[in-house]
Design a protein around this motif. Structure first.
Motif: not given
Length: 207
Positions: A127-139
């Motif tokens: 779940l913590g890593l899934a947060r990356l996908l909702v940020t829209g950040r490139d890096v």
């Protein structure tokens, strides 16, 4: 395309004492860079510095505005919220709405209505890593991201990284395990370890 990150002649410190110095590298769009080195060499300090959580001693870190997202050792989830509510919270923080891809990538859809506090350690990490996908950040800046993950979950994470790179994103990862990312470059930060303080310099490090 996003610029990624450019690091030039960087020196960083932990607790007022230099740990790495003279470090330079560039991470372009579509690339992954894996940091290697012994425990305590300064990998976490380097990632935190690049993420803007602490200032460098000297040198330059160049990246486009609002392109970085950092995932450290903590999962960054709220135990009383469900899996979906956690992802929706972070999606809204970053101005997004869709969490379906994040749920699917880390096989969290069956757990979407479960309180995060009731998840196993590995599920919390997913779940913590899934947060990356909702940020829209490139890096993506990732510090030991596979802690608590089983083999199947590590493969999920590696697949998420590959898709991120395919879409023009980039990833800077500190990890001791082989993620199977053949396209990733390796940077051993050991040779950039700062020289030990002289006795006369020790007090000055804390002033």
């Amino acid at each position: 395309m996003p610029m990624g990150i450019k690091v030039s002649d960087l020196t960083i410190a932990r607790g007022g004492i230099k740990v790495l110095e003279g470090l330079s590298f560039q991470l372009a769009a579509g690339q992954a860079l894996v940091l290697r080195g012994p425990n305590g060499v300064g990998k976490t300090t380097l990632l935190r510095t690049i993420a803007g959580l602490q200032p460098p001693v000297s040198g330059r870190i160049e990246s486009a505005v609002d392109t970085l997202v950092y995932a450290g050792h903590a999962d960054g989830i709220k135990a009383t919220l469900t899996v979906s509510e956690n992802l929706k919270f972070w999606a809204q923080v970053f101005g997004n709405a869709d969490i379906s891809a994040a749920l699917e990538a880390f096989e969290l859809t069956p757990l979407s209505n479960r309180p995060a506090g009731a998840l196993s350690a590995g599920q919390k990490r997913r779940l913590g890593l899934a947060r990356l996908l909702v940020t829209g950040r490139d890096v993506w800046i990732l510090d030991e991201p596979t802690v608590s993950l089983d083999v199947q979950a590590v493969e999920m994470f590696a697949a998420a990284i590959r898709e991120h790179l395919r879409q023009g994103g980039s990833a800077l990862i500190a990890t001791h395990i082989n993620l199977g990312l053949d396209e990733a470059r390796i940077l051993d930060v050991g040779p950039y370890r700062a020289k030990a303080l002289e006795i006369d310099d020790f007090d000055g490090a804390f002033l």
